[in-house]
Write an enzyme that holds these catalytic residues in place. Structure first.
Site, PDB file in Angstrom:
ATOM      1  N   ASN A  15      37.891  49.711  49.309  1.00  0.00           N
ATOM      2  CA  ASN A  15      38.240  49.217  50.718  1.00  0.00           C
ATOM      3  C   ASN A  15      37.777  47.769  51.172  1.00  0.00           C
ATOM      4  OD1 ASN A  15      35.312  49.611  51.315  1.00  0.00           O
ATOM      5  ND2 ASN A  15      35.304  51.415  52.391  1.00  0.00           N
ATOM      6  N   TYR A  19      35.032  50.840  39.722  1.00  0.00           N
ATOM      7  CA  TYR A  19      34.823  51.581  41.056  1.00  0.00           C
ATOM      8  C   TYR A  19      36.225  52.410  41.330  1.00  0.00           C
ATOM      9  CZ  TYR A  19      33.687  52.130  46.042  1.00  0.00           C
ATOM     10  OH  TYR A  19      33.458  52.714  47.034  1.00  0.00           O
ATOM     11  N   GLU A  46      32.142   7.162  29.027  1.00  0.00           N
ATOM     12  CA  GLU A  46      31.480   8.091  30.064  1.00  0.00           C
ATOM     13  C   GLU A  46      30.022   7.813  30.713  1.00  0.00           C
ATOM     14  OE1 GLU A  46      32.339  12.111  29.075  1.00  0.00           O
ATOM     15  OE2 GLU A  46      34.678  11.955  29.049  1.00  0.00           O
ATOM     16  N   ASP A  79      53.144  54.001  38.829  1.00  0.00           N
ATOM     17  CA  ASP A  79      51.834  54.348  39.488  1.00  0.00           C
ATOM     18  C   ASP A  79      50.914  55.331  38.695  1.00  0.00           C
ATOM     19  OD1 ASP A  79      51.801  52.849  41.606  1.00  0.00           O
ATOM     20  OD2 ASP A  79      52.413  54.131  43.129  1.00  0.00           O
ATOM     21  N   SER A 125      48.584  47.551  49.377  1.00  0.00           N
ATOM     22  CA  SER A 125      49.850  47.847  48.301  1.00  0.00           C
ATOM     23  C   SER A 125      51.151  47.424  48.948  1.00  0.00           C
ATOM     24  CB  SER A 125      50.081  49.458  48.075  1.00  0.00           C
ATOM     25  OG  SER A 125      50.974  49.423  47.041  1.00  0.00           O
ATOM     26  N   GLN A 147      55.150  53.096  49.409  1.00  0.00           N
ATOM     27  CA  GLN A 147      54.249  52.065  49.505  1.00  0.00           C
ATOM     28  C   GLN A 147      53.542  52.243  50.989  1.00  0.00           C
ATOM     29  OE1 GLN A 147      53.265  50.036  47.236  1.00  0.00           O
ATOM     30  NE2 GLN A 147      54.561  51.366  46.186  1.00  0.00           N
ATOM     31  N   GLU A 154      53.392  42.468  44.620  1.00  0.00           N
ATOM     32  CA  GLU A 154      53.011  43.348  43.722  1.00  0.00           C
ATOM     33  C   GLU A 154      53.599  44.371  42.640  1.00  0.00           C
ATOM     34  OE1 GLU A 154      49.503  47.129  43.931  1.00  0.00           O
ATOM     35  OE2 GLU A 154      50.577  46.448  45.595  1.00  0.00           O
ATOM     36  N   HIS A 155      54.726  44.927  43.441  1.00  0.00           N
ATOM     37  CA  HIS A 155      55.664  45.703  42.744  1.00  0.00           C
ATOM     38  C   HIS A 155      56.993  45.180  43.073  1.00  0.00           C
ATOM     39  CE1 HIS A 155      52.424  48.745  43.857  1.00  0.00           C
ATOM     40  NE2 HIS A 155      52.398  48.926  42.585  1.00  0.00           N
ATOM     41  N   GLN A 197      27.192  49.082  48.270  1.00  0.00           N
ATOM     42  CA  GLN A 197      25.927  49.175  47.741  1.00  0.00           C
ATOM     43  C   GLN A 197      26.085  49.710  46.156  1.00  0.00           C
ATOM     44  OE1 GLN A 197      27.036  50.942  50.253  1.00  0.00           O
ATOM     45  NE2 GLN A 197      26.884  53.091  50.271  1.00  0.00           N
ATOM     46  N   HIS A 213      24.763  11.240  24.501  1.00  0.00           N
ATOM     47  CA  HIS A 213      25.673  12.039  23.576  1.00  0.00           C
ATOM     48  C   HIS A 213      26.044  11.432  22.546  1.00  0.00           C
ATOM     49  CE1 HIS A 213      26.113  14.971  27.428  1.00  0.00           C
ATOM     50  NE2 HIS A 213      27.363  15.332  26.601  1.00  0.00           N
ATOM     51  N   HIS A 243      50.528  54.477  51.652  1.00  0.00           N
ATOM     52  CA  HIS A 243      49.117  54.253  51.112  1.00  0.00           C
ATOM     53  C   HIS A 243      48.138  53.597  52.412  1.00  0.00           C
ATOM     54  CE1 HIS A 243      49.292  54.364  46.739  1.00  0.00           C
ATOM     55  NE2 HIS A 243      50.443  53.674  46.709  1.00  0.00           N
TER      56      HIS A 243
END
Length: 437
Positions: A223, A139, A424, A370, A246, A268, A336-337, A200, A429, A271
C-alpha cells in the site's frame, strides 16, 4: 448505479492537454502526511529494532505478541498449508509456478546474464562477472488483499537468478493467515517468513533487528505506506520499483466480443479505486456498446463499489482516427498493461515503445498474464514504462567489471590516463599512474 465514462476525441484541439490532466490526476499519489508517519516508523525501527516491530505489529494488526520470534513461520508450517488447499487450487499454483520458472530460465539464458571476457591485442584481460544478490526481502500484501501470485512472481525469478536467502514479509491482521500465500511461499522455495507488514516490515528488512537479518534488496508491492517506506530506504538497500495503482490500456479495432473488453476493464478497476482502465478505439459505435454493457454488468460484480469509483474517477474512452494513432496515444500513457485486441495485432506491435507488458490478440487477456502465462506481472506503473522494465532475473543479479593490465600496457595506457587526469586537475590520479611507469 450508472456510470458515465469520460471520453476524449483525438482530433479535438485540446486533446493532449486534457489527456495529460487526467494522467496527472492519477499519478499524483504522494501524500506528505503518510511520508511523515512512515519516516517516524522507520526511524523507530532503526533505533529500537524488535521492540518497535512488536509495538507496531500489535497496533496495526490487532495482535498481542511479546516477541518477534512468534511472528516467524517455520518451513514445516508452510508445507502443512498445502493440506488446507483444494486439489484444484494447488494444481493451479504448481502450473503457474512451473510456467513462471520456465519463462525466467529462458530470460536468464537470453539476457546477457552469463558474463563475458575478452583479451585485447596487448594481452590485457577485461571481463564482467555476474553474481546473484546474496539476500533479498519480498513484501507480500496481506489482510483483504492476499495474493499468492505475487509470491510466485517475486520469489521464482530470484531463485532462478541464484539468490540463496529470501525472506518474506506478509501481514496477518487479527492473526488470520492465508494458506494459499503460505503454500505459494513453500512452492517457490522461500527461506524465511515473518508475519509483519507495513512500513515497519520494510524497516526491519532494511536495517535488520535481533531476530531479522537485513537484506540487500527489497521487492514486492504494497500500500501507500509500503511504497513510501521503500522510497525512503532506497540507497541503503536496493528496491525493485515504486508500484502505483494498477492500470490497463486496451487498443481495440471494434471486432472483439464487447463482453470480453468490458470484463478486462472491470478486472483492472476491481483492484483499487485508484486503478485506471482506458479503452482506445476508432469505432465510436463500439465505444457506445461498451459503455452500455458496462452499465448492464456493473451491478452484478462482487466488487462493484470499487469498480464504480475507479471507472468514474479514472476510467477513460479515447476515440481515435485509426489504430496507428491509437498506438501513439498509448505510448504517451505508457501503461503497465497493454492489450492490442485487433485483427493482426503484430502489425501494430512495431508502433509500441512504452508498455510494461503487452498482450496480443483478443484471446490474450491480461488476467492470464496476472497468474500463469509465465512473464512477470510485477510491472512499471505511473508512466514509468518509459524507462523501466518488468521484474526479472536481471533484478536479482549484480555485475562486477574486472580489469587486468600488464606491465607493457601500464606504460602505454598510463600516459593517456595521466594526461586526462591532469586535464581534470587531479594530480594524485596522474601520479598514481606515472609512478608505475
Amino acid at each position: 448505479m450508472k456510470i458515465k465514462i469520460k471520453k476524449l476525441i483525438s482530433k479535438d484541439e485540446n486533446f493532449k492537454k486534457k489527456l495529460y490532466l487526467i494522467l496527472k490526476k492519477k499519478n499524483n499519489i504522494l501524500n506528505e502526511n503518510v511520508d511523515l508517519e512512515v519516516a517516524k516508523i522507520l526511524d523507530n525501527v532503526k533505533k529500537y529494532g524488535d521492540k518497535s516491530i512488536i509495538e507496531y505489529t500489535n497496533f496495526f494488526d490487532k495482535l498481542n505478541i511479546s516477541c518477534v520470534s512468534s511472528l516467524k513461520i517455520s518451513l514445516n508450517e508452510l508445507k502443512k498449508s498445502l493440506k488446507f488447499i483444494s486439489k484444484k487450487n494447488l494444481d493451479s499454483l504448481y502450473v503457474a509456478a512451473d510456467r513462471i520458472r520456465k519463462f525466467h530460465e529462458y530470460q536468464k539464458l537470453n539476457s546477457g546474464l552469463e558474463g563475458f571476457s575478452y583479451i585485447d591485442k596487448n594481452g590485457n584481460t577485461f571481463s564482467q562477472r555476474i553474481l546473484p544478490i546474496k539476500r533479498i526481502g519480498v513484501y507480500v500484501p496481506g489482510g483483504t488483499a492476499s495474493y499468492p501470485s505475487s509470491v510466485l512472481m517475486n520469489v521464482i525469478p530470484a531463485k532462478v537468478a541464484g539468490v540463496k536467502e529470501i525472506i518474506m514479509m506478509v501481514p496477518t491482521p487479527h492473526g488470520i493467515k492465508n494458506p494459499l500465500v503460505f503454500a505459494a511461499a513453500y512452492i517457490s522455495g522461500i527461506n524465511e517468513v515473518f508475519t509483519i507488514g507495513g512500513a515497519q516490515a520494510i524497516g526491519a528488512l532494511c536495517y535488520g533487528t535481533k531476530n531479522i537479518k537485513k537484506v540487500d534488496k527489497i521487492v514486492g508491492p504494497g500500500n501507500i505506506y509500503v511504497s513510501s517506506a521503500k522510497r525512503k530506504v532506497f540507497g541503503s538497500v536496493g528496491i525493485d520499483m515504486i508500484a502505483g495503482p494498477s492500470e490497463i490500456v486496451i487498443i481495440c479495432d471494434g471486432n472483439t466480443n464487447p463482453e470480453w473488453i468490458v470484463m478486462d476493464l472491470f478486472a483492472q478497476a476491481e483492484h483499487d479505486i485508484l486503478s485506471q482502465s482506458i479503452l482506445i478505439c476508432p469505432d465510436e459505435k463500439y465505444l457506445l456498446i461498451i459503455e452500455k454493457i458496462i452499465n448492464k454488468r456493473i451491478n452484478n460484480m462482487l466488487r462493484k463499489n470499487i469498480i464504480y469509483k475507479s471507472i468514474i474517477n479514472y476510467g477513460l474512452f479515447i476515440k481515435t482516427n485509426n489504430l496507428k494513432e491509437a498506438c501513439k496515444i498509448s505510448n504517451i500513457i505508457a501503461p503497465e498493461h497493454l492489450e492490442i485486441s485487433t485483427k493482426n495485432p503484430n502489425k501494430y506491435l512495431k508502433y509500441i515503445s512504452n508498455a510494461g507488458s503487452i498482450f496480443l490478440g483478443s484471446f490474450s487477456s491480461e488476467c492470464i498474464g496476472d497468474y500463469c502465462a509465465g512473464p512477470n506481472h510485477v510491472l512499471p506503473t505511473l508512466q514509468t514504462s518509459r524507462f523501466s522494465s518488468p521484474l526479472g532475473v536481471y533484478d536479482f543479479i549484480k555485475r562486477s567489471s574486472i580489469t587486468y593490465i600488464n606491465k607493457i600496457s601500464a606504460k602505454k595506457l598510463g600516459n593517456f590516463a595521466s594526461n586526462l587526469a591532469l586535464c581534470e586537475g587531479l594530480q594524485a590520479h596522474s601520479m598514481s599512474v606515472l609512478s608505475r611507469i
